[in-house]
Design an enzyme around this catalytic site. Structure first.
Site, PDB file in Angstrom:
ATOM      1  N   ASP A  99       0.864  -1.186   0.000  1.00 20.25           N
ATOM      2  CA  ASP A  99       0.000   0.000   0.000  1.00 20.25           C
ATOM      3  C   ASP A  99       0.895   1.229   0.000  1.00 20.25           C
ATOM      4  OD1 ASP A  99      -1.854   2.033   0.412  1.00 20.25           O
ATOM      5  OD2 ASP A  99      -2.999   0.898   1.899  1.00 20.25           O
ATOM      6  N   ARG A 104      -0.170   4.468  -0.592  1.00 22.56           N
ATOM      7  CA  ARG A 104      -0.937   5.711  -0.519  1.00 22.56           C
ATOM      8  C   ARG A 104      -0.353   6.671   0.519  1.00 22.56           C
ATOM      9  NH1 ARG A 104      -6.778   2.969  -0.129  1.00 22.56           N
ATOM     10  NH2 ARG A 104      -5.536   1.625   1.225  1.00 22.56           N
TER      11      ARG A 104
END
Length: 195
Positions: A126, A128
């Site tokens: 991930d 982000r």
């Protein structure tokens, strides 16, 4: 990072009329939006969803994920409440971009799960960045939120930015044969809180 507010307009939807606020990240020229209903400023916690762009789920109706269903459920909940906001973040594929997401889908077709596919492409599970949420919420006059999410990392990210998360509200949608493994991986490897 310098996130600049550009403009605000009305956005009529099937759930009601939202305001849409446009922002630009000056460093990479990515555009992000907030869609909101009601007066968001004040001491009362605001119902909020952090939603990362998912073209395949949000716009094309893909059943491989739960993104589109979560976005629609969040819009319906905020409209019903009459006050709230969705921060729509241009971070496709948990931050790897659309074309790499398609490559990841290809690896998933061959048996990899969503985390393994990203890692085989050389990315983290991930990638982000939620730091852009602080100026977006500040623009709205928000310091306390009720966060619609199954992802405890989003709670931790907002709290690290000085945003008080007074409640985490689950946002779970139905699973189907196309996304059951994806949802299981999100729970098992990414720590999402799913029933």
């Amino acid at each position: 990072m310098v996130l600049r507010f550009i403009e605000k307009s009305k956005l009529p939807t099937r759930w009601g009329t939202f305001d849409i606020h446009g922002f630009e990240d000056a460093a990479n020229h990515k555009e992000h939006v907030v869609i909101s209903i009601g007066d968001c400023a004040g001491d009362e916690p605001l119902l909020v969803r952090l939603h990362s762009e998912c073209l395949t789920g949000d716009a094309l109706g893909s059943l491989r994920c739960d993104c589109g269903a979560q976005l629609q459920a969040a819009m319906a909940s905020i409209a019903e409440r009459g006050r709230g906001a969705i921060l729509y973040l241009r971070q496709e594929g948990r931050g790897i971009g659309l074309l790499n997401k398609i490559k990841a889908y290809h690896l998933q077709d061959a048996g990899a799960d969503t985390v393994e596919a990203n890692e085989r492409l050389g990315f983290g599970a991930d990638q982000r960045d939620y730091s852009l949420c602080a100026p977006m919420l500040s623009h709205l006059g928000v310091s306390k939120v009720i966060l619609m999410t199954n992802n405890p990392r989003k709670v931790a990210a907002l709290e690290a930015l000085g945003i008080e998360v007074v409640e985490r509200r689950p946002l779970q949608t139905d699973s189907n044969p196309h996304n059951a493994k994806y949802l299981s991986t999100k729970a098992g490897k990414l720590g999402h809180l799913l029933d």
